[in-house]
Structure formats: structure tokens, C-alpha cells
Design an enzyme around this catalytic site. Sequence first.
Site, PDB file in Angstrom:
ATOM      1  CE1 TYR A 237      45.845  -5.614  -0.338  1.00 29.87           C
ATOM      2  CE2 TYR A 237      46.222  -7.872   0.001  1.00 29.87           C
ATOM      3  CZ  TYR A 237      46.141  -7.044  -0.821  1.00 29.87           C
ATOM      4  OH  TYR A 237      46.758  -6.937  -2.218  1.00 29.87           O
TER       5      TYR A 237
ATOM      6  CE  LYS B 251      43.435  -5.252  -2.824  1.00 31.98           C
ATOM      7  NZ  LYS B 251      43.361  -4.407  -4.095  1.00 31.98           N
TER       8      LYS B 251
ATOM      9  NE  ARG C  64      46.571 -17.818  -0.574  1.00 30.94           N
ATOM     10  CZ  ARG C  64      46.763 -16.801   0.049  1.00 30.94           C
ATOM     11  NH1 ARG C  64      47.556 -15.774  -0.346  1.00 30.94           N
ATOM     12  NH2 ARG C  64      46.328 -16.357   1.391  1.00 30.94           N
TER      13      ARG C  64
END
Length: 315
Positions: A146, A150, A278
Site C-alpha cells: 500500500y 501509493k 500521525r
Amino acid sequence: MSNKRILVTGGAGFLGSHLCERLLSDGHDVVCVDNFFTGRKENVRHLIANPNFELIRHDITNPLFIEVDQIYNLACPASPVHYQYNAIKTIKTSVIGAINMLGLAKRVNATILQASTSEVYGDPEVHPQSEQYRGNVNPIGPRACYDEGKRCAETLFFDYHRQHNVDIKVIRIFNTYGPRMNPEDGRVVSNFIVQALSGQPITIYGNGQQTRSFCYVDDLIEGIIRTMNSSKGFTGPVNLGNPGEFTMLELAQKIIQLTDSKSKITYEPLPIDDPLQRKPIITLAEKELAWSPTIQLEEGLKRTISYYTEVLSRS
């Protein structure tokens, strides 16, 4: 803004269905493409009767020939449970799918937006994250299909822009939540809410001190549309997310409180390469798009809990 014919890949997914709904309400013709690996027909069932809506079952790893003005490329499993289930398919969707959609945009002279992700920053060594940060990604780990998929898609978008002058927009989506998230997808907000409403133990991975920033889906869709319709010179990448930062433990406690649940919190080992922090810096979005989130976590959670309460009552 004049009426446009717009393609949304992954249009039956969580974000895609909300985007299709919003574009239709803005008066556009919408072509929704999905292979239904993680997208669900019930997400767009209420749109089928709209004469401006078209649904096509198609996998974007195969070319698509269609006439459109804009392309929102959202197709790709986005939760670890789903993107690790078939890692090779995930990276094919990101890379081959991007090539096919960029080729389409080039042929029909459409503006194309890539739904990239905060996962391009990996487990960040810089906090919070701005668009200038190049990331800390393990290229051979279980999440790489992933993360690196991306990252490669972003490379392709900028190469098509430089080499073929394709009009591109790239957004990096931070954690987003809201109605229509698949209750089985393993994402933290849906997991916690379903567990709390069902009276099951709430599972926290790690010590619960890792942080995330949670953006309500309506805010994100507004940011996506503003990016697509931004000035021609603005390509991004641009962070879209809510800069409010919460620990997993804080989120679990908030959901227990809002659901009036008797669920207890249990702890499991942290998955490999799971980011510890994050949080987006959204200065660029504020400046270029005049965009920032307006829906606070508690309000967004209440709306999402209401949705899952109804879903669970039917099951």
C-alpha cells in the site's frame, strides 16, 4: 462551476460513495467505477435511480475507454486488513491502475486527481508531517504494498504531468471516518464503535499512546473537491486531514463514553511497521484551497455511532 461528466474510480467505497453523492448534488453527471473488492453496492444503492448516475463494474488494472472531464482516482483497498489480503493485487491497483487512468486523462484531456495517503510518510521520524517530508517507509514490510504503491502512483502522476502536461492534482489523505465505513475493515474508529455497541472488549494495539488525527468524511470530501477545482498551476501534493491529535486510548475512552458502553479495554501487540504518530500540517490546504476541517471529533463520532447503531440493529 458548469455541469461536468466526472469519473470516480472506487466510487462504491467509503469515500467514493460520499464523493459521488456530493458531485451529483452539485449537478454533475457521475460515472462510478468499482470492482467491488472492498466497495459495496449498498453504499451507492440510493444513487441508482438518479438519471445523472452511472455504475460500471470494472477493475482499473484493465484499461477503460470513456469520455469524461474529470477523474477522481480513489480505487484501492485502504485498510490494512484488505490491502494485505492480496498484496500483489493492491500494488497492481495503485501502479497499473494509475497508469491506465493517467492514460485516459491524457487521451481525453481530463483533469485527474490521485487519492494518495498519509501512509507515504510511513512511520514518520518528523512530527507533525508537512508535504516536504519524504517519509520513512519499509519497502519490504507487510504494509509496503500500500505505502510504496501509493508512493509510486505519485511518481507516475508527476511524470505524466512533466512529460505529457497532464493536468494533475495529488492529495494525501489522513485518517478519515464516518458513515459507510465497512464494519469489517479493521480501521480503528469502526473497530472501536462496533466493539463498544456490541459490548465486546475494545482492542487497542500497542500501549494505546500512539496517535492519529481523525477527519470527518464531509470535511474531507469538501477538501477533495476544492483540490480538483483549484487553479491549474496547483498540483499538490497537499495534506488533507484534521490536525487534532488523539491517542488510541483517548479515542477508545471517548467512544465508550458516547455509546454508554460497558466494554473493557484490552491490549494486543502492535502490528509490524504500524506508525506511532500521525498528524498533518495543513498550512498548504488553508492557503491554496481556503480549506480546513469544521467538524470536531465528538460531533463526527456521534454521527458515525448513529450510523452503526442502525446498521447493527439490522444485522
